[in-house]
Design an enzyme around this catalytic site. Sequence first.
Site, PDB file in Angstrom:
ATOM      1  N   SER A 187       0.804  -1.216   0.000  1.00 27.83           N
ATOM      2  CA  SER A 187       0.000   0.000   0.000  1.00 27.83           C
ATOM      3  C   SER A 187       0.841   1.271   0.000  1.00 27.83           C
ATOM      4  CB  SER A 187      -0.944   0.006   1.202  1.00 27.83           C
ATOM      5  OG  SER A 187      -1.803  -1.101   1.176  1.00 27.83           O
ATOM      6  N   HIS A 234       0.753   4.621   4.231  1.00 23.48           N
ATOM      7  CA  HIS A 234       0.097   5.347   3.147  1.00 23.48           C
ATOM      8  C   HIS A 234       0.649   6.771   3.042  1.00 23.48           C
ATOM      9  CE1 HIS A 234      -3.710   2.577   3.352  1.00 23.48           C
ATOM     10  NE2 HIS A 234      -2.601   1.933   3.052  1.00 23.48           N
TER      11      HIS A 234
END
Length: 284
Positions: A187, A234
Amino acid sequence: MTDQAYNPNNSCYRHPDRQSFVLCQRCGRTICPECQTPAAVGVHCPECVREQRAQFAANRRASGAPNGFTVARRRFAMLDQKATVVIVAITVAVWLLDQVSGRLFSSLLAFNSLLLPTQPWRAVTVLFVHSSFLHLLFNMWALWIFGRMLENMLGAWRFLALYFVTGIFGSMLVTFLAPGTSVVGASGAIFGLFAAFFVLQRSLGQNAVQLLVIIGLNLVIGFLPGTNISWQAHIGGLIGGFLMGFVFAQTRNIRQRPLQITLIAATAIVGLGLTAVGYASTIG
């Protein structure tokens, strides 16, 4: 606002007197309509077209009997997004092996900042392990969509640098904000691709508002209770992606290639250095 009409980077590399905002989808050179050859995605410049044709001819001469391996090798050689395909294939293979080995690969490749002194490679190998099928599916779908577009724009090696450097930045922020936490997944690098694509689209004068909305929505999901998502990775990936995207946007000219390589290496060193600082601050 910069006047693009006076920007030398927006001139055709073969015809400097012709202004153009179209880039070769393989090497990133600016090309005028006369130099453009339509491709499956976008257009290619004359050099890339000649290179593809020469590579295809060489593969045909060296192929020998058309057995299964030869056909597969020939088809792979003709792919324009080799790096994306390889990353997806390796990640899926690791997930399958992880399932049949009782999560052995997750234990060997997952990132935990406490293991940095003895196993620093985990800052990168974390990109290849996932916690569930849905986790894998979402990340590989996003990689397949944005990875192929970015690889077409940047080329394979610059795309690989983008993917792994932004992954390092994801691990870096986990080290600072969630020390001792074990995380898995690509991610961080995926968010890095989002950010880099946004910067490149804006640098070309294109509307990227929809992409900004996608980034925002996916970022918010990571903060929802019970999702068990590493929002730190992230945000770290976004930071790395914006930095790398800025480097690529500011060094588009083919004559700036040495500067571009230097800045990419410097960004990677910064990510690794901050990871080391984060580790030292959490144990000290």
